[in-house]
Design a protein around this motif. Sequence first.
Motif, PDB file in Angstrom:
ATOM      1  N   ALA A  64      41.193  91.408  -0.804  1.00 18.23           N
ATOM      2  CA  ALA A  64      39.913  90.676  -0.430  1.00 18.23           C
ATOM      3  C   ALA A  64      39.165  90.179  -1.410  1.00 18.23           C
ATOM      4  CB  ALA A  64      39.271  91.849   0.172  1.00 18.23           C
ATOM      5  N   LEU A  65      39.200  91.016  -2.833  1.00 21.96           N
ATOM      6  CA  LEU A  65      38.588  90.458  -3.861  1.00 21.96           C
ATOM      7  C   LEU A  65      39.124  89.132  -4.313  1.00 21.96           C
ATOM      8  CD1 LEU A  65      36.189  90.897  -5.614  1.00 21.96           C
ATOM      9  CD2 LEU A  65      37.698  92.156  -7.050  1.00 21.96           C
ATOM     10  N   GLN A  66      40.629  89.099  -4.195  1.00 17.78           N
ATOM     11  CA  GLN A  66      41.197  87.571  -4.658  1.00 17.78           C
ATOM     12  C   GLN A  66      40.961  86.500  -3.998  1.00 17.78           C
ATOM     13  OE1 GLN A  66      43.498  87.396  -7.147  1.00 17.78           O
ATOM     14  NE2 GLN A  66      43.042  85.225  -6.765  1.00 17.78           N
ATOM     15  N   PRO A  74      33.541  83.347   3.774  1.00 17.51           N
ATOM     16  CA  PRO A  74      33.433  84.678   4.301  1.00 17.51           C
ATOM     17  C   PRO A  74      33.968  84.812   5.656  1.00 17.51           C
ATOM     18  CG  PRO A  74      31.168  84.150   3.274  1.00 17.51           C
ATOM     19  CD  PRO A  74      32.026  82.700   3.554  1.00 17.51           C
ATOM     20  N   GLU A  75      33.937  84.123   6.801  1.00 16.61           N
ATOM     21  CA  GLU A  75      34.631  84.311   7.850  1.00 16.61           C
ATOM     22  C   GLU A  75      35.902  84.518   7.571  1.00 16.61           C
ATOM     23  OE1 GLU A  75      34.723  85.425  11.674  1.00 16.61           O
ATOM     24  OE2 GLU A  75      32.819  85.287  10.382  1.00 16.61           O
ATOM     25  N   ALA A  80      40.990  87.738   7.832  1.00 22.25           N
ATOM     26  CA  ALA A  80      42.138  88.269   7.375  1.00 22.25           C
ATOM     27  C   ALA A  80      42.134  89.879   6.901  1.00 22.25           C
ATOM     28  CB  ALA A  80      42.363  87.751   6.018  1.00 22.25           C
ATOM     29  N   MET A  81      40.887  90.425   6.572  1.00 25.55           N
ATOM     30  CA  MET A  81      40.855  91.810   6.552  1.00 25.55           C
ATOM     31  C   MET A  81      41.038  92.546   7.988  1.00 25.55           C
ATOM     32  SD  MET A  81      40.552  92.127   3.257  1.00 25.55           S
ATOM     33  CE  MET A  81      41.924  90.920   3.116  1.00 25.55           C
TER      34      MET A  81
END
Length: 115
Positions: A64-66, A74-75, A80-81
């Motif tokens: 997520a940070l990458q 953001p969407e 992906a998360m």
Amino acid sequence: MLQTPVATFWRGLRLARWIFSPPAVDYQAAIAQLAGWADISRREGMLALENQLDAIADPFTRKALQMLVDGYEPERIREAMHIDINYYENRQKTAARVWESAGGYAPTIGILGAV
């Protein structure tokens, strides 16, 4: 054992330890880490968070940070998360079904032993 793939069976056995010691989550540390990242990104910009990636042990958080550092919207990051979370949940549910099946077969094995 015969009705599940070997990898799923072993994952199910590893889940058994959660009965006695569920995974501990340090929420205060997670909040502090997120606040630290927010502070770094506010002061130095999003690209400065790239230096923090090596210190992250959790692959989900690292991904997520990458994605955030790489400039994804953001969407897209959220999508992906959510996909990763759903995949993880499905793997865990499949592994838990090993125990559900064992509970279903236990009375049959008991009757066979009595006979």
